[in-house]
Design a protein around this motif. Structure first.
Motif, PDB file in Angstrom:
ATOM      1  N   SER A 183       4.608  -0.849   4.860  1.00  0.00           N
ATOM      2  CA  SER A 183       5.722  -1.769   3.840  1.00  0.00           C
ATOM      3  C   SER A 183       6.664  -3.258   4.574  1.00  0.00           C
ATOM      4  O   SER A 183       6.435  -4.321   4.428  1.00  0.00           O
ATOM      5  CB  SER A 183       6.447  -0.799   3.071  1.00  0.00           C
ATOM      6  OG  SER A 183       7.246  -2.042   2.766  1.00  0.00           O
ATOM      7  N   MET A 202       0.870  -1.468   0.254  1.00  0.00           N
ATOM      8  CA  MET A 202      -0.254  -0.130   0.073  1.00  0.00           C
ATOM      9  C   MET A 202       1.113   1.650  -0.266  1.00  0.00           C
ATOM     10  O   MET A 202       1.707   1.431   0.884  1.00  0.00           O
ATOM     11  CB  MET A 202      -1.266   0.127   0.920  1.00  0.00           C
ATOM     12  CG  MET A 202      -1.118   1.517   0.995  1.00  0.00           C
ATOM     13  SD  MET A 202      -2.436   1.570   2.728  1.00  0.00           S
ATOM     14  CE  MET A 202      -3.212   2.761   3.138  1.00  0.00           C
ATOM     15  N   LYS A 203       0.427   2.027  -0.899  1.00  0.00           N
ATOM     16  CA  LYS A 203       1.394   3.784  -0.891  1.00  0.00           C
ATOM     17  C   LYS A 203       0.690   4.222  -0.726  1.00  0.00           C
ATOM     18  O   LYS A 203      -0.547   4.504  -0.465  1.00  0.00           O
ATOM     19  CB  LYS A 203       2.040   3.729  -2.482  1.00  0.00           C
ATOM     20  CG  LYS A 203       2.165   5.634  -2.707  1.00  0.00           C
ATOM     21  CD  LYS A 203       3.295   4.730  -2.277  1.00  0.00           C
ATOM     22  CE  LYS A 203       4.283   5.927  -2.317  1.00  0.00           C
ATOM     23  NZ  LYS A 203       5.963   6.332  -2.250  1.00  0.00           N
ATOM     24  N   VAL A 204       1.476   5.293   0.296  1.00  0.00           N
ATOM     25  CA  VAL A 204       0.331   6.264   1.460  1.00  0.00           C
ATOM     26  C   VAL A 204       1.176   7.379   0.351  1.00  0.00           C
ATOM     27  O   VAL A 204       2.163   7.390  -0.261  1.00  0.00           O
ATOM     28  CB  VAL A 204       1.120   6.673   2.788  1.00  0.00           C
ATOM     29  CG1 VAL A 204       0.706   7.254   3.751  1.00  0.00           C
ATOM     30  CG2 VAL A 204       0.846   4.763   3.330  1.00  0.00           C
ATOM     31  N   ASP A 226       3.344  -4.188   6.155  1.00  0.00           N
ATOM     32  CA  ASP A 226       3.522  -5.850   5.110  1.00  0.00           C
ATOM     33  C   ASP A 226       4.337  -7.173   5.164  1.00  0.00           C
ATOM     34  O   ASP A 226       3.384  -8.384   4.693  1.00  0.00           O
ATOM     35  CB  ASP A 226       2.933  -5.364   3.796  1.00  0.00           C
ATOM     36  CG  ASP A 226       1.598  -4.470   4.090  1.00  0.00           C
ATOM     37  OD1 ASP A 226       0.577  -4.799   4.987  1.00  0.00           O
ATOM     38  OD2 ASP A 226       1.223  -3.741   3.205  1.00  0.00           O
ATOM     39  N   ASP A 271      -3.472  10.857   3.132  1.00  0.00           N
ATOM     40  CA  ASP A 271      -3.799  10.250   3.569  1.00  0.00           C
ATOM     41  C   ASP A 271      -2.700  10.560   5.260  1.00  0.00           C
ATOM     42  O   ASP A 271      -3.387  10.942   5.886  1.00  0.00           O
ATOM     43  CB  ASP A 271      -2.898   9.005   3.550  1.00  0.00           C
ATOM     44  CG  ASP A 271      -3.539   8.055   2.106  1.00  0.00           C
ATOM     45  OD1 ASP A 271      -5.051   7.733   1.959  1.00  0.00           O
ATOM     46  OD2 ASP A 271      -2.960   7.354   1.838  1.00  0.00           O
ATOM     47  N   SER A 287       4.978   5.523   4.716  1.00  0.00           N
ATOM     48  CA  SER A 287       5.289   4.264   3.739  1.00  0.00           C
ATOM     49  C   SER A 287       5.595   3.434   4.041  1.00  0.00           C
ATOM     50  O   SER A 287       5.658   1.573   3.669  1.00  0.00           O
ATOM     51  CB  SER A 287       5.253   4.870   1.869  1.00  0.00           C
ATOM     52  OG  SER A 287       4.295   5.525   1.505  1.00  0.00           O
TER      53      SER A 287
END
Length: 93
Positions: free
Chosen positions: A36, A1-3, A39, A7, A32
């Motif tokens: 990451s 997911m890219k912040v 994740d 956001d 980010s």
């Protein structure tokens, strides 16, 4: 997911924090990287690992046992004041 910057601004608004424009890009990149990393940890396979007792330790505490206590009357015999089996204490203001 890219912040995104939006956001980060939304999180700041919800947290009631002020973010200076000059810090926004750096904070977005840091967020980010954190997401990451989380994740990566979530994706790690842990099905075959037993992390519950990796050092093979056992409980060294003794079992709880019920033992008789002192009689209430004996305990309250040293009380400065008592009422109905309870210690009376002065109210502090």
């Amino acid at each position: 997911m890219k912040v995104t910057n939006q956001d980060v601004l939304q999180m700041a608004r919800l947290s009631k924090l002020y973010i200076d424009e000059s810090e926004l890009d750096e904070l977005t990149e840091a967020m980010s990287q954190i997401i990451s990393f989380a994740d990566t940890i979530n994706a790690a396979a842990s099905d075959n690992c037993d992390f519950d007792n990796i050092n093979q330790l056992s409980n060294v505490l003794r079992e709880d046992t019920v033992i008789p206590s002192y009689p209430r009357e004996e305990i309250l015999s040293n009380a400065e004041s008592q009422d109905d089996g309870y210690f009376l204490v002065k109210k502090r203001s």
